[in-house]
Design a protein around this motif. Structure first.
Motif, PDB file in Angstrom:
ATOM      1  N   LEU A 196       0.830  -1.204   0.000  1.00  0.00           N
ATOM      2  CA  LEU A 196       0.000   0.000   0.000  1.00  0.00           C
ATOM      3  C   LEU A 196       0.866   1.256   0.000  1.00  0.00           C
ATOM      4  CD1 LEU A 196      -2.827   1.215   0.105  1.00  0.00           C
ATOM      5  CD2 LEU A 196      -2.636   1.188   2.589  1.00  0.00           C
ATOM      6  N   LEU A 197       1.897   1.286   0.824  1.00  0.00           N
ATOM      7  CA  LEU A 197       2.793   2.435   0.853  1.00  0.00           C
ATOM      8  C   LEU A 197       3.544   2.586  -0.469  1.00  0.00           C
ATOM      9  CD1 LEU A 197       4.258   2.100   4.438  1.00  0.00           C
ATOM     10  CD2 LEU A 197       2.566   3.733   3.640  1.00  0.00           C
ATOM     11  N   PHE A 198       3.904   1.476  -1.076  1.00  0.00           N
ATOM     12  CA  PHE A 198       4.584   1.512  -2.358  1.00  0.00           C
ATOM     13  C   PHE A 198       3.702   2.133  -3.432  1.00  0.00           C
ATOM     14  CE2 PHE A 198       5.580  -0.463  -6.448  1.00  0.00           C
ATOM     15  CZ  PHE A 198       6.907  -0.126  -6.576  1.00  0.00           C
ATOM     16  N   PHE A 199       2.444   1.702  -3.511  1.00  0.00           N
ATOM     17  CA  PHE A 199       1.555   2.212  -4.541  1.00  0.00           C
ATOM     18  C   PHE A 199       1.138   3.655  -4.278  1.00  0.00           C
ATOM     19  CE2 PHE A 199       0.765  -2.387  -5.355  1.00  0.00           C
ATOM     20  CZ  PHE A 199       1.326  -2.386  -6.615  1.00  0.00           C
ATOM     21  N   ILE A 200       1.029   4.057  -3.025  1.00  0.00           N
ATOM     22  CA  ILE A 200       0.754   5.466  -2.717  1.00  0.00           C
ATOM     23  C   ILE A 200       1.928   6.336  -3.163  1.00  0.00           C
ATOM     24  CG2 ILE A 200       0.460   7.126  -0.845  1.00  0.00           C
ATOM     25  CD1 ILE A 200      -1.187   5.020   0.619  1.00  0.00           C
ATOM     26  N   ALA A 201       3.150   5.889  -2.907  1.00  0.00           N
ATOM     27  CA  ALA A 201       4.329   6.655  -3.318  1.00  0.00           C
ATOM     28  C   ALA A 201       4.420   6.748  -4.839  1.00  0.00           C
ATOM     29  CB  ALA A 201       5.589   6.011  -2.749  1.00  0.00           C
ATOM     30  N   ILE A 202       4.160   5.660  -5.543  1.00  0.00           N
ATOM     31  CA  ILE A 202       4.178   5.682  -7.003  1.00  0.00           C
ATOM     32  C   ILE A 202       3.091   6.619  -7.529  1.00  0.00           C
ATOM     33  CG2 ILE A 202       3.655   4.282  -9.047  1.00  0.00           C
ATOM     34  CD1 ILE A 202       6.408   3.756  -8.131  1.00  0.00           C
ATOM     35  N   PHE A 203       1.909   6.558  -6.938  1.00  0.00           N
ATOM     36  CA  PHE A 203       0.808   7.416  -7.372  1.00  0.00           C
ATOM     37  C   PHE A 203       1.143   8.889  -7.169  1.00  0.00           C
ATOM     38  CE2 PHE A 203      -3.122   9.698  -6.283  1.00  0.00           C
ATOM     39  CZ  PHE A 203      -3.786   9.578  -7.498  1.00  0.00           C
ATOM     40  N   LEU A 232       6.374  15.142  -0.934  1.00  0.00           N
ATOM     41  CA  LEU A 232       5.559  14.426   0.052  1.00  0.00           C
ATOM     42  C   LEU A 232       5.594  12.915  -0.181  1.00  0.00           C
ATOM     43  CD1 LEU A 232       2.466  16.768   0.387  1.00  0.00           C
ATOM     44  CD2 LEU A 232       4.358  16.466   1.990  1.00  0.00           C
ATOM     45  N   SER A 233       5.781  12.502  -1.427  1.00  0.00           N
ATOM     46  CA  SER A 233       5.873  11.065  -1.685  1.00  0.00           C
ATOM     47  C   SER A 233       7.136  10.472  -1.070  1.00  0.00           C
ATOM     48  CB  SER A 233       5.839  10.782  -3.183  1.00  0.00           C
ATOM     49  OG  SER A 233       7.072  11.097  -3.776  1.00  0.00           O
ATOM     50  N   LEU A 234       8.124  11.316  -0.800  1.00  0.00           N
ATOM     51  CA  LEU A 234       9.352  10.843  -0.171  1.00  0.00           C
ATOM     52  C   LEU A 234       9.071  10.212   1.197  1.00  0.00           C
ATOM     53  CD1 LEU A 234      12.454  10.733  -0.287  1.00  0.00           C
ATOM     54  CD2 LEU A 234      12.465  12.960   0.810  1.00  0.00           C
ATOM     55  N   PHE A 235       8.106  10.758   1.929  1.00  0.00           N
ATOM     56  CA  PHE A 235       7.744  10.172   3.217  1.00  0.00           C
ATOM     57  C   PHE A 235       7.200   8.755   3.048  1.00  0.00           C
ATOM     58  CE2 PHE A 235       7.368  14.754   4.094  1.00  0.00           C
ATOM     59  CZ  PHE A 235       8.318  14.832   5.101  1.00  0.00           C
ATOM     60  N   PHE A 236       6.397   8.529   2.019  1.00  0.00           N
ATOM     61  CA  PHE A 236       5.880   7.187   1.785  1.00  0.00           C
ATOM     62  C   PHE A 236       6.980   6.237   1.320  1.00  0.00           C
ATOM     63  CE2 PHE A 236       2.034   9.731   1.583  1.00  0.00           C
ATOM     64  CZ  PHE A 236       1.203   8.986   2.408  1.00  0.00           C
ATOM     65  N   TRP A 237       7.951   6.743   0.558  1.00  0.00           N
ATOM     66  CA  TRP A 237       9.087   5.903   0.183  1.00  0.00           C
ATOM     67  C   TRP A 237       9.900   5.511   1.415  1.00  0.00           C
ATOM     68  CZ3 TRP A 237       9.022   3.312  -3.950  1.00  0.00           C
ATOM     69  CH2 TRP A 237       8.529   3.822  -5.135  1.00  0.00           C
ATOM     70  N   ILE A 238      10.079   6.450   2.331  1.00  0.00           N
ATOM     71  CA  ILE A 238      10.825   6.150   3.556  1.00  0.00           C
ATOM     72  C   ILE A 238      10.074   5.142   4.411  1.00  0.00           C
ATOM     73  CG2 ILE A 238      11.639   7.129   5.742  1.00  0.00           C
ATOM     74  CD1 ILE A 238      12.311   9.675   4.125  1.00  0.00           C
ATOM     75  N   PHE A 239       8.757   5.309   4.557  1.00  0.00           N
ATOM     76  CA  PHE A 239       7.960   4.354   5.336  1.00  0.00           C
ATOM     77  C   PHE A 239       7.952   2.980   4.673  1.00  0.00           C
ATOM     78  CE2 PHE A 239       5.370   8.107   7.030  1.00  0.00           C
ATOM     79  CZ  PHE A 239       6.222   8.237   8.112  1.00  0.00           C
ATOM     80  N   TRP A 240       7.902   2.950   3.330  1.00  0.00           N
ATOM     81  CA  TRP A 240       7.951   1.674   2.625  1.00  0.00           C
ATOM     82  C   TRP A 240       9.283   0.975   2.876  1.00  0.00           C
ATOM     83  CZ3 TRP A 240      11.192   0.434  -1.603  1.00  0.00           C
ATOM     84  CH2 TRP A 240      10.934  -0.810  -2.176  1.00  0.00           C
ATOM     85  N   TYR A 241      10.366   1.737   2.826  1.00  0.00           N
ATOM     86  CA  TYR A 241      11.683   1.155   3.058  1.00  0.00           C
ATOM     87  C   TYR A 241      11.815   0.648   4.494  1.00  0.00           C
ATOM     88  CZ  TYR A 241      16.717   0.661   3.389  1.00  0.00           C
ATOM     89  OH  TYR A 241      17.966   0.157   3.591  1.00  0.00           O
ATOM     90  N   MET A 242      11.358   1.457   5.441  1.00  0.00           N
ATOM     91  CA  MET A 242      11.455   1.054   6.848  1.00  0.00           C
ATOM     92  C   MET A 242      10.580  -0.153   7.148  1.00  0.00           C
ATOM     93  SD  MET A 242      11.621   4.775   8.675  1.00  0.00           S
ATOM     94  CE  MET A 242      11.051   4.107  10.207  1.00  0.00           C
ATOM     95  N   GLY A 243       9.448  -0.266   6.459  1.00  0.00           N
ATOM     96  CA  GLY A 243       8.574  -1.419   6.659  1.00  0.00           C
ATOM     97  C   GLY A 243       9.148  -2.704   6.110  1.00  0.00           C
TER      98      GLY A 243
END
Length: 77
Positions: A12-19, A52-63
């Protein structure tokens, strides 16, 4: 096909960041190349959305980080 092998566990975080990246790029290029009277709003909002998508990339990586259980146990002498 198991996509978690390639994309990780936080899909989900990956697709939000891509979007957000895609929307930001579309707004940015639309503001540059389209003859709108409000082009500056699009040119400035595109990079902000990409930032702002950078935050989702960071959360995706940390997850997707894997930590050994031994790192959580208390150290004994």
């Amino acid at each position: 096909m198991d996509y978690t092998q390639y994309l990780g566990r936080c899909l989900l975080l990956f697709f939000i960041a891509i979007f957000l990246d895609a929307v930001g790029l579309i707004l940015f290029f639309l503001g540059i190349f389209a003859p709108f009277s409000f082009w500056d709003v699009l040119v400035f909002s595109g990079p902000i959305i990409i930032f702002l998508s950078l935050f989702f990339w960071i959360f995706w990586y940390m997850g997707n980080l894997e930590v050994a259980v031994d790192d959580f146990l208390p150290k004994t002498r």
